[in-house]
Design a protein around this motif. Structure first.
Motif, PDB file in Angstrom:
ATOM      1  N   ARG A  10      12.563  10.658  12.438  1.00  0.00           N
ATOM      2  CA  ARG A  10      12.812  10.737  10.996  1.00  0.00           C
ATOM      3  C   ARG A  10      13.910   9.767  10.575  1.00  0.00           C
ATOM      4  O   ARG A  10      13.770   9.060   9.564  1.00  0.00           O
ATOM      5  CB  ARG A  10      13.210  12.165  10.607  1.00  0.00           C
ATOM      6  CG  ARG A  10      13.802  12.277   9.199  1.00  0.00           C
ATOM      7  CD  ARG A  10      14.138  13.704   8.837  1.00  0.00           C
ATOM      8  NE  ARG A  10      12.920  14.471   8.627  1.00  0.00           N
ATOM      9  CZ  ARG A  10      12.215  14.447   7.508  1.00  0.00           C
ATOM     10  NH1 ARG A  10      12.578  13.667   6.501  1.00  0.00           N
ATOM     11  NH2 ARG A  10      11.130  15.163   7.387  1.00  0.00           N
ATOM     12  N   GLN A  11      14.992   9.698  11.347  1.00  0.00           N
ATOM     13  CA  GLN A  11      16.138   8.903  10.926  1.00  0.00           C
ATOM     14  C   GLN A  11      15.787   7.414  10.888  1.00  0.00           C
ATOM     15  O   GLN A  11      16.173   6.698   9.954  1.00  0.00           O
ATOM     16  CB  GLN A  11      17.322   9.137  11.868  1.00  0.00           C
ATOM     17  CG  GLN A  11      18.627   8.547  11.388  1.00  0.00           C
ATOM     18  CD  GLN A  11      19.063   9.104  10.050  1.00  0.00           C
ATOM     19  OE1 GLN A  11      19.088  10.325   9.860  1.00  0.00           O
ATOM     20  NE2 GLN A  11      19.396   8.238   9.096  1.00  0.00           N
ATOM     21  N   ILE A  12      15.057   6.955  11.895  1.00  0.00           N
ATOM     22  CA  ILE A  12      14.669   5.540  11.923  1.00  0.00           C
ATOM     23  C   ILE A  12      13.744   5.228  10.762  1.00  0.00           C
ATOM     24  O   ILE A  12      13.857   4.168  10.122  1.00  0.00           O
ATOM     25  CB  ILE A  12      14.003   5.192  13.274  1.00  0.00           C
ATOM     26  CG1 ILE A  12      15.056   5.221  14.401  1.00  0.00           C
ATOM     27  CG2 ILE A  12      13.321   3.831  13.218  1.00  0.00           C
ATOM     28  CD1 ILE A  12      14.458   5.089  15.786  1.00  0.00           C
ATOM     29  N   ASN A  17       0.830  -1.200   0.000  1.00  0.00           N
ATOM     30  CA  ASN A  17       0.000   0.000   0.000  1.00  0.00           C
ATOM     31  C   ASN A  17       0.865   1.251   0.000  1.00  0.00           C
ATOM     32  O   ASN A  17       0.531   2.230   0.653  1.00  0.00           O
ATOM     33  CB  ASN A  17      -0.924  -0.001   1.225  1.00  0.00           C
ATOM     34  CG  ASN A  17      -2.215   0.738   0.965  1.00  0.00           C
ATOM     35  OD1 ASN A  17      -2.663   0.831  -0.166  1.00  0.00           O
ATOM     36  ND2 ASN A  17      -2.810   1.287   2.012  1.00  0.00           N
ATOM     37  N   SER A  18       1.982   1.232  -0.720  1.00  0.00           N
ATOM     38  CA  SER A  18       2.864   2.390  -0.811  1.00  0.00           C
ATOM     39  C   SER A  18       2.496   3.220  -2.037  1.00  0.00           C
ATOM     40  O   SER A  18       2.678   2.765  -3.172  1.00  0.00           O
ATOM     41  CB  SER A  18       4.333   1.947  -0.914  1.00  0.00           C
ATOM     42  OG  SER A  18       4.768   1.399   0.311  1.00  0.00           O
ATOM     43  N   GLY A  19       1.959   4.407  -1.794  1.00  0.00           N
ATOM     44  CA  GLY A  19       1.576   5.260  -2.904  1.00  0.00           C
ATOM     45  C   GLY A  19       0.346   4.735  -3.611  1.00  0.00           C
ATOM     46  O   GLY A  19      -0.379   3.869  -3.117  1.00  0.00           O
ATOM     47  N   TYR A  20       0.069   5.259  -4.781  1.00  0.00           N
ATOM     48  CA  TYR A  20      -1.065   4.795  -5.574  1.00  0.00           C
ATOM     49  C   TYR A  20      -0.733   3.466  -6.235  1.00  0.00           C
ATOM     50  O   TYR A  20       0.375   3.255  -6.732  1.00  0.00           O
ATOM     51  CB  TYR A  20      -1.430   5.827  -6.646  1.00  0.00           C
ATOM     52  CG  TYR A  20      -1.875   7.155  -6.079  1.00  0.00           C
ATOM     53  CD1 TYR A  20      -2.852   7.218  -5.088  1.00  0.00           C
ATOM     54  CD2 TYR A  20      -1.316   8.353  -6.527  1.00  0.00           C
ATOM     55  CE1 TYR A  20      -3.263   8.428  -4.563  1.00  0.00           C
ATOM     56  CE2 TYR A  20      -1.722   9.573  -6.015  1.00  0.00           C
ATOM     57  CZ  TYR A  20      -2.693   9.607  -5.020  1.00  0.00           C
ATOM     58  OH  TYR A  20      -3.091  10.813  -4.505  1.00  0.00           O
ATOM     59  N   LYS A  64      -1.440  14.188   1.668  1.00  0.00           N
ATOM     60  CA  LYS A  64      -1.385  12.763   1.963  1.00  0.00           C
ATOM     61  C   LYS A  64      -0.880  12.042   0.712  1.00  0.00           C
ATOM     62  O   LYS A  64      -1.279  12.368  -0.404  1.00  0.00           O
ATOM     63  CB  LYS A  64      -2.770  12.205   2.358  1.00  0.00           C
ATOM     64  CG  LYS A  64      -3.536  13.066   3.348  1.00  0.00           C
ATOM     65  CD  LYS A  64      -2.795  13.261   4.636  1.00  0.00           C
ATOM     66  CE  LYS A  64      -3.436  14.192   5.626  1.00  0.00           C
ATOM     67  NZ  LYS A  64      -4.537  15.039   5.285  1.00  0.00           N
ATOM     68  N   ILE A  65      -0.028  11.091   0.874  1.00  0.00           N
ATOM     69  CA  ILE A  65       0.601  10.282  -0.183  1.00  0.00           C
ATOM     70  C   ILE A  65       1.582  11.125  -1.000  1.00  0.00           C
ATOM     71  O   ILE A  65       2.776  10.851  -1.025  1.00  0.00           O
ATOM     72  CB  ILE A  65      -0.429   9.593  -1.104  1.00  0.00           C
ATOM     73  CG1 ILE A  65      -1.328   8.652  -0.268  1.00  0.00           C
ATOM     74  CG2 ILE A  65       0.272   8.796  -2.202  1.00  0.00           C
ATOM     75  CD1 ILE A  65      -2.364   7.893  -1.095  1.00  0.00           C
ATOM     76  N   THR A  66       1.096  12.171  -1.671  1.00  0.00           N
ATOM     77  CA  THR A  66       1.989  13.038  -2.439  1.00  0.00           C
ATOM     78  C   THR A  66       2.072  14.406  -1.776  1.00  0.00           C
ATOM     79  O   THR A  66       1.119  14.869  -1.136  1.00  0.00           O
ATOM     80  CB  THR A  66       1.494  13.213  -3.887  1.00  0.00           C
ATOM     81  OG1 THR A  66       0.194  13.818  -3.862  1.00  0.00           O
ATOM     82  CG2 THR A  66       1.414  11.885  -4.607  1.00  0.00           C
ATOM     83  N   ASP A  67       3.248  15.044  -1.961  1.00  0.00           N
ATOM     84  CA  ASP A  67       3.455  16.411  -1.464  1.00  0.00           C
ATOM     85  C   ASP A  67       3.053  16.554  -0.002  1.00  0.00           C
ATOM     86  O   ASP A  67       2.357  17.495   0.395  1.00  0.00           O
ATOM     87  CB  ASP A  67       2.683  17.408  -2.328  1.00  0.00           C
ATOM     88  CG  ASP A  67       3.079  17.311  -3.796  1.00  0.00           C
ATOM     89  OD1 ASP A  67       4.292  17.307  -4.087  1.00  0.00           O
ATOM     90  OD2 ASP A  67       2.171  17.205  -4.652  1.00  0.00           O
ATOM     91  N   THR A  68       3.513  15.616   0.800  1.00  0.00           N
ATOM     92  CA  THR A  68       3.165  15.612   2.221  1.00  0.00           C
ATOM     93  C   THR A  68       4.031  16.603   2.990  1.00  0.00           C
ATOM     94  O   THR A  68       5.160  16.901   2.588  1.00  0.00           O
ATOM     95  CB  THR A  68       3.355  14.209   2.819  1.00  0.00           C
ATOM     96  OG1 THR A  68       4.716  13.806   2.628  1.00  0.00           O
ATOM     97  CG2 THR A  68       2.447  13.208   2.149  1.00  0.00           C
ATOM     98  N   GLY A  72       4.550   9.436   3.402  1.00  0.00           N
ATOM     99  CA  GLY A  72       4.470   9.975   2.058  1.00  0.00           C
ATOM    100  C   GLY A  72       5.794  10.434   1.490  1.00  0.00           C
ATOM    101  O   GLY A  72       6.106  10.195   0.308  1.00  0.00           O
ATOM    102  N   GLU A  73       6.625  11.062   2.313  1.00  0.00           N
ATOM    103  CA  GLU A  73       7.872  11.601   1.770  1.00  0.00           C
ATOM    104  C   GLU A  73       8.911  10.525   1.469  1.00  0.00           C
ATOM    105  O   GLU A  73       9.937  10.810   0.852  1.00  0.00           O
ATOM    106  CB  GLU A  73       8.465  12.659   2.698  1.00  0.00           C
ATOM    107  CG  GLU A  73       8.902  12.177   4.065  1.00  0.00           C
ATOM    108  CD  GLU A  73       9.492  13.329   4.879  1.00  0.00           C
ATOM    109  OE1 GLU A  73      10.691  13.627   4.661  1.00  0.00           O
ATOM    110  OE2 GLU A  73       8.787  13.928   5.709  1.00  0.00           O
TER     111      GLU A  73
END
Length: 975
Positions: free
Chosen positions: A464-466, A227-230, A524-528, A492-493
């Motif tokens: 973030r790092q993990i 379920n990663s991205g579209y 959400k998903i894009t441009d998060t 998302g990123e």
């Protein structure tokens, strides 16, 4: 677009509610993730027409629009600054079930368990089932492409999605369904937004380079949880792009799109025949997590299990802190490092036991596992309840550092899982961090949660790092960063890393085509936004309650007690889903009257919200007012949120700052009032239920004129005891100290007298506790400081007296259990140990009798052999604070007595709550949900039992049936 009041326009257009008040916006500012953002408004659309007008207005004014179901998403999918549209409130109708063709059409707010209950009547069910099945909506399941424990067999929501209806970003209504080639070509010729979408997708799927790149960069095809991205790869092999492929169906792309491409108004899903009738669980215990993961490969590849779930030691240990889940650990032996819960299904018990035995022999030969208990029948549901509580119990971890949703949804091939987890463990160890593991091992997906304190800047950096390091590791194994929980604003990123920058750019193009203005759930998903921003935890806290009355040190403080709630939403299940939590939500179906809703508002108040989102004391009073203080959340909420205690603490603060209404003061001090007026009972009783008296009580104290009032007893219990002389000369079974509580003493002394006579007949001496009240009335109205004074006085009176050979026994559950539950945290530290020790010897009379019956001190020969059927309505505090089964065991003790508990949740009375004019109708509505119908369906020859004074009163007012205290039934049963 320049309209200064677009929300006012919406309120005039829609049939549903448009809410802009601070409380509503605070309630919907978060989900079950770590994120929080105050939305501009909340809309509760009533139907597809409302949605259509809402989307068009949002497009016209360029207002972000966030579709929401149960709000249990873990990646911040429904957190944003726009308009949150909650479809669960009104758009929850099952539109059609076609059993012959095996499908159902539903609105997006339909709860999964409700659909399956309806489909079950036809021998069918919707196969993907999540751990949140008793409150998650079908719209949310489509948005996240949910799977569930049995995805090894049934796959994901996408696999069962036939058709979706909804509104595109410009308000155009569309139906996405399987299309023949000619239909697809016709769609491409349309001169509207839908036609533009189909033409764009045709360009993508006819481009050989793009097709090749999608296959190369997307997760390994063996991974069903992806379920990663579209899901652009899901349509690669469809007609017209592949000969003899499946029909092109844009529903496959909508699944997992998190409301960013389409606002869904109806969903058509395939139904499956109910699974085989006989099930069995193999609960294999392991000495190490790694051994469990290696055994998982054996189970999946060489045996025919239908589900394989993992729980590690950390999760198992946290279940010990939850009263309900502690009971569900019945099958756990020793202290395993991990469990595999392996389900078998077949047509006979012999068949499933044979499968389980073959697996056990295989694992033993391989030296895997150390014990292999099997669970069958109704106990299977208890094991799955323990597993499903995994997310909720994580809130029980003490301190500010909690297991956080970060890398909790990664999926790799089952064969790669042991190596992947070993590398991930090493990665976390290098950062000095631990984590918890649970989840769908049989599908290669684990819910892995590192323990972080997101109030500390270093742990925020590690957040973030993990995530980044884990994404790289998942990519190494060609896995999916999200198996079913989605990307939201959390992952998302990292999508460019997971699918490649070019494929990510393709997803951005798809979003742009579907939603040119970017209004459908943006970010959400894009441009998060940055995944380490917008946390719901604050670094600097506001000290709104400078000196709480309760001792909250066991929770780490008042705010951590509130933050036990992680948003999983166990409290928003419907009244048919079992349990008691949360009666006010079940009666109103409003988020603000759920435990989660209250916790969100209390947390926001303690943390402080700026500008137009600041919360007032009136806001707190609003969300706390309908809490019945039933304590169901203390035991049924996996995180153990004790909203009854929190309400008392916050109401004390409100009382201090704003004063107290006369009616609340009267109810809080009812024990004192009763002592003052009881001498005049013969004058008072005949007039209590006269209309003119009720009307005056309504004006004076806010008591509902529709509620009957209890008459005072002929004599106080303590006076009867003193007049009678107390102890009998002989008490071969020992002595008890009876609590003449503030309810029994004045209203139910006849029950108290029968309790004394019953105990004496059974061979026990009875002495009277030298106490006037428990403090329960004061706690219920936020007079916590006064209750603390009472608690200290009572402890001084009982010091050194209550012990194993002289236990404190009470008839009114709410009063007696106050000694066990609240007293230790109401008293100064110097008295805490004494209170805990006394609590170990404080019993409801049913608990005491049960203990003595189990010990053989009370025999069946003491009771009649006549036959009796008994139905019991247990007091909410008994359900929350006592071991289950005590009441039924005690009332089934006479040889031919058969007792069963009414599965009806809270009666709705809750002490003074049901007497008050502002609460009366809700009180009766709660009773009508399950209790009153169950009582009316009970034959007149069957006895009704209810230990609680309020419960008996509610049953009488709601059904005109008399319920007896268990003591009365046992007294009548004496030979």
């Amino acid at each position: 677009m320049d309209d200064p009041n677009p929300l006012g326009e919406l309120a005039g257009l829609l049939k549903g509610e448009v809410l802009t008040d601070t409380v509503s916006r605070t309630l919907y500012a978060t989900d079950a993730s770590v994120y929080k953002e105050i939305p501009r408004a909340l809309v509760l659309p009533r139907d597809a027409t409302d949605v259509n007008m809402l989307v068009k207005a949002a497009a016209r004014h360029q207002l972000p629009l966030i579709p929401r179901g149960a709000g249990t998403s873990l990646a911040g999918q429904v957190v944003g600054k726009g308009i949150v549209a909650d479809v669960s409130v009104h758009m929850n109708n099952i539109l059609e079930i076609n059993a012959a063709e095996g499908w159902a059409e539903v609105e997006p707010g339909v709860v999964l368990d409700d659909l399956n209950r309806a489909a079950g009547a036809y021998g069918l069910f919707f196969a993907p089932e999540t751990s949140t099945s008793n409150r998650c909506t079908l719209g949310g399941m489509v948005a996240n492409n949910s799977c569930g424990a049995h995805s090894m067999v049934y796959g994901s929501t996408r696999d069962h999605l036939l058709e979706v209806k909804g509104c595109l970003a410009n308000g155009d209504e569309v139906v996405f369904r399987p299309l023949q080639k000619w239909e697809f070509d016709k769609k491409c010729r349309q001169e509207d937004l839908e036609g533009e979408i189909y033409r764009h997708l045709r360009e993508i799927y006819t481009d050989r380079q793009l097709r090749k790149r999608l296959r190369k960069e997307f997760p390994h095809p063996d991974i069903r949880r992806r379920n990663s991205g579209y899901a652009l790869d899901a349509l690669l092999d469809t007609l017209p792009f592949k000969e003899e492929g499946a029909l092109f169906n844009l529903s496959a792309l909508i699944a997992g799109s998190e409301g960013t491409l389409l606002f869904i108004t109806a969903i058509k899903v395939a139904l499956q025949p109910l699974p085989p009738p006989v099930k069995l669980l193999s609960c294999v215990h392991f000495a190490s997590l790694q051994e469990a993961l290696e055994a998982n490969v054996v189970v999946v590849r060489e045996h025919q299990a239908v589900a394989v779930e993992l729980m590690d030691k950390n999760v198992l240990d946290l279940t010990l802190d939850n009263p309900t889940q502690r009971q569900n650990r019945f099958f756990v032996e020793g202290d395993p490092a991990a469990l595999l819960l392996i389900e078998w299904a077949g047509d006979s018990e012999e068949a499933v036991r044979a499968q389980a035995q073959v697996l056990e022999s295989d694992l033993r030969q391989r030296g895997m596992g150390y014990t292999y208990p099997q669970v069958a029948g109704d106990d299977i549901a208890r094991v799955w309840a323990l597993r499903k509580a995994g997310l909720g119990v994580l809130g029980n971890m003490k301190g500010d550092a909690k297991p956080v949703s970060l890398i909790e949804d990664t999926a790799v091939r089952v064969e790669d899982l042991p190596a992947y987890v070993a590398e991930l463990d090493a990665l976390l160890t290098a950062y000095g961090k631990s984590c918890v593991y649970h989840g769908h091992a049989g599908s290669g997906e684990l819910h892995i949660r590192p323990v972080l304190n997101l109030r500390q800047s270093e742990d925020v950096r590690l957040f973030r790092q993990i995530a980044l390091d884990t994404a790289r590791l998942v990519k190494k194994y060609k896995g999916s960063l999200s198996g079913e929980h989605g990307d939201g604003r959390l992952r998302g990123e990292f999508i460019p890393l997971m699918v490649g920058a070019e494929n990510y750019a393709l997803m951005q193009r798809v979003k742009q085509v579907f939603d040119p203005l970017g209004i459908l759930n943006p970010g959400k998903i894009t441009d998060t936004p940055p995944m380490d921003s917008g946390f719901r935890y604050r670094h600097t806290l506001l000290q709104k309650i400078k000196k709480p009355v309760f001792n909250w040190s066991g929770e780490g403080g008042l705010l951590p007690a509130v933050e036990r709630c992680n948003g999983s939403g166990d409290c928003i299940r419907g009244d048919l889903m079992g349990g008691t939590m949360c009666p006010s939500y079940r009666g109103t179906r409003e988020e603000k009257h759920s435990t989660r809703g209250r916790a969100n508002v209390l947390r926001a108040f303690l943390q402080g919200q700026n500008h137009d989102a600041a919360l007032s004391l009136d806001d707190l009073r609003e969300v706390l007012d309908l809490c019945l203080s039933c304590k169901a959340c203390k035991s049924e909420c996996p995180s153990g949120v004790d909203m009854a205690r929190l309400k008392a603490e916050f109401m004390q603060m409100i009382n201090d700052k704003e004063g107290v209404a006369f009616g609340d003061r009267l109810m809080a001090n009812l024990p004192l009032v009763n002592r003052m007026v009881f001498p005049f009972r013969r004058l008072i009783n005949p007039f209590l239920n006269r209309p003119w008296v009720r009307q005056r009580l309504q004006r004076l104290a806010g008591i509902s004129p529709e509620r009957s009032l209890p008459a005072y007893s002929a004599e106080r219990l303590d006076h009867w005891m003193h007049r009678r002389g107390g102890l009998i000369d002989e008490y071969p079974r020992g002595r008890v100290m009876l609590l003449a509580d503030e309810f029994t003493n004045f209203y139910d002394s006849d029950i108290g007298i029968k309790a004394v006579l019953l105990l004496q007949k059974l061979g026990y001496g009875v002495v009277l506790a030298p106490l006037k009240e428990s403090g329960r009335s004061q706690l219920s109205k936020g007079f916590v400081r006064q209750a603390a004074v009472i608690a200290r006085h009572n402890m001084m009176k009982l010091k050194g007296r209550v012990q194993s050979d002289l236990p404190l026994v009470g008839l009114e559950p709410a009063a007696l259990l106050t000694f066990r539950d609240e007293y230790p945290d109401l008293l100064p530290p110097a008295l805490r140990d004494q209170a805990l020790e006394m609590g170990r010897h404080a019993y409801t009379i049913e608990e005491f009798l049960h203990h003595e019956m189990q010990a053989g001190n009370i025999g069946r020969e003491a009771f009649t052999r006549d036959e009796r059927e008994i139905r019991i309505q247990a007091h909410c505090h008994q359900k929350a604070l006592m071991k289950p089964g005590v009441l039924t065991a005690v009332l089934s003790f006479p040889e031919n007595y058969k007792a069963s508990e009414i599965q009806a949740g809270c009666c709705g009375m809750a002490g003074s709550f049901g007497y008050e004019d502002r609460h009366y109708h809700l009180s009766m509505k709660i009773g009508e949900l399950r209790l009153f119908p169950a009582v009316r369906a009970t034959p007149e020859t069957t006895l009704l039992a209810a230990p609680g004074h309020s419960c008996r009163h509610q049953i009488k007012d709601g059904t005109q049936r008399e319920a007896l205290h268990p003591v009365e039934i046992l007294y009548q049963a004496l030979r």
